[in-house]
Design an enzyme around this catalytic site. Sequence first.
Site, PDB file in Angstrom:
ATOM      1  N   ASN A 191       0.602  -1.647   0.093  1.00 23.98           N
ATOM      2  CA  ASN A 191       0.241  -0.178  -0.140  1.00 23.98           C
ATOM      3  C   ASN A 191       1.232   0.950  -0.453  1.00 23.98           C
ATOM      4  OD1 ASN A 191       0.615   0.943   2.873  1.00 23.98           O
ATOM      5  ND2 ASN A 191      -0.332  -0.912   3.298  1.00 23.98           N
ATOM      6  N   ASP A 287      -4.413  -9.181  13.228  1.00 22.14           N
ATOM      7  CA  ASP A 287      -4.737  -7.699  14.350  1.00 22.14           C
ATOM      8  C   ASP A 287      -3.573  -7.973  14.790  1.00 22.14           C
ATOM      9  OD1 ASP A 287      -5.680  -5.565  14.680  1.00 22.14           O
ATOM     10  OD2 ASP A 287      -7.159  -5.600  13.603  1.00 22.14           O
ATOM     11  N   LYS A 320     -13.754   1.841  15.400  1.00 25.47           N
ATOM     12  CA  LYS A 320     -12.658   1.224  15.344  1.00 25.47           C
ATOM     13  C   LYS A 320     -11.631   0.707  17.346  1.00 25.47           C
ATOM     14  CE  LYS A 320     -10.634   1.086  11.209  1.00 25.47           C
ATOM     15  NZ  LYS A 320      -9.967   1.970   9.620  1.00 25.47           N
TER      16      LYS A 320
END
Length: 383
Positions: A191, A287, A320
């Site tokens: 990314n 995560d 989040k």
Amino acid sequence: MIRLLSKQGIQTRAILTKAAEEFVTPLSVASLTGEKVFTELFDLTDEAEMGHIQLSRSADLVVVAPATADLMAKMATGQANDLATTALLATDKPVMIAPAMNVRMWNHPATQRNLKQLLEDGVQVVGPDDGDMACGEFGPGRLAEPDEIAEKILGFFSRKIEKTGPLKGRKIVVTAGPTHEPIDPVRYIANHSSGKQGYAIAEALRDLGADVTLVSGPTRLSEPEGVSVIQVEAAKDMLQATRQALPADVVICAAAVADWRVENGSDQKIKKKEGQLPALTLTENPDILATVSQKGEARPDLVIGFAAETQNIIENGKAKLAKKGCDWIIANDVSPETGTFGGDENSVIVLSSDGEDHWPKLSKKEVAISLALKIQDYFKGRN
Ligand code: CTP
């Protein structure tokens, strides 16, 4: 730089060139060094007090900061037409330079030739850094940060900067940059993250005295001095390195971790086959932020995440915060028109159980410093 060195017990004596006197006065420099500042080669009082030969040898190390293209050229060719260049030619002590100039001047073959000559002559070089310059251009040529120069000088004397500051003794882990998820040995998914925000946070925390470990994905940034850097590629390596860096008082997840990795990647380069397209199967990555936030004895006191959003920033950021179980979320708008990804500025909202804190548009360095100060506040009054 003089201030930093003097804090570490290093005594500095300064020579100012004519050009330097356009920027700072001898008096202001003298107030920092606590010594007379020398400026003139043919000053009878100066010469009577300390001749230029003695001056050039009175130190353990001679540092040129900033070293302009002109001064480097003079040093490389042995010119001695003012006090600074005369002292540099007369000295029998090691010399270190911190170049600073426009990017084109730095890249010019003449400067690069001079640099090569100076390196051959045993001159040590610190910097220059990449960055925005006073002239509006970007690239290598910016003077290394004062602490980077001071660190190199202390390193020369085999000493390390002794950590002082409000976060002294606090261990802080920062993740930064993108991750590269391999498809085969030559291809990967990535990314646009530059790592700038995470690196700036690591530096700001270091400046407040924290013991910082930076777990970095692949970036083009140079490793900050005084920070332990662990370089990783893929998300699972980033998780492993972060876990190994624990226990810590604070973990800040600023990395743009790839959400997915290729499950059916290949150990060999995938070859093109007529009429066939490779079908990549993706699987979810661990995560890191959620893993570190899990309750337990080893949970850091403070876990901070970022929320990179392109819409409904506050709502998504709050979701989040709840989902990941961290303490603060720094929510920011990364839609292409903001230029945040890869850029130098960031507008953020800090979300926590205390509510929303909207910060103005700041440079990534300023965001980093504000965050470091907020962390310092958090620990005020705690053991
Ligand atoms: N993060 C992480 N590990 C992952 C994914 C994200 O540690 N595998 C962290 C990031 O470092 C950041 C926070 O989680 O601090 C949120 O990242 P972001 O990309 O905004 O959110 P995602 O969890 O990936 O969710 P989505 O892409 O759906 O917005």
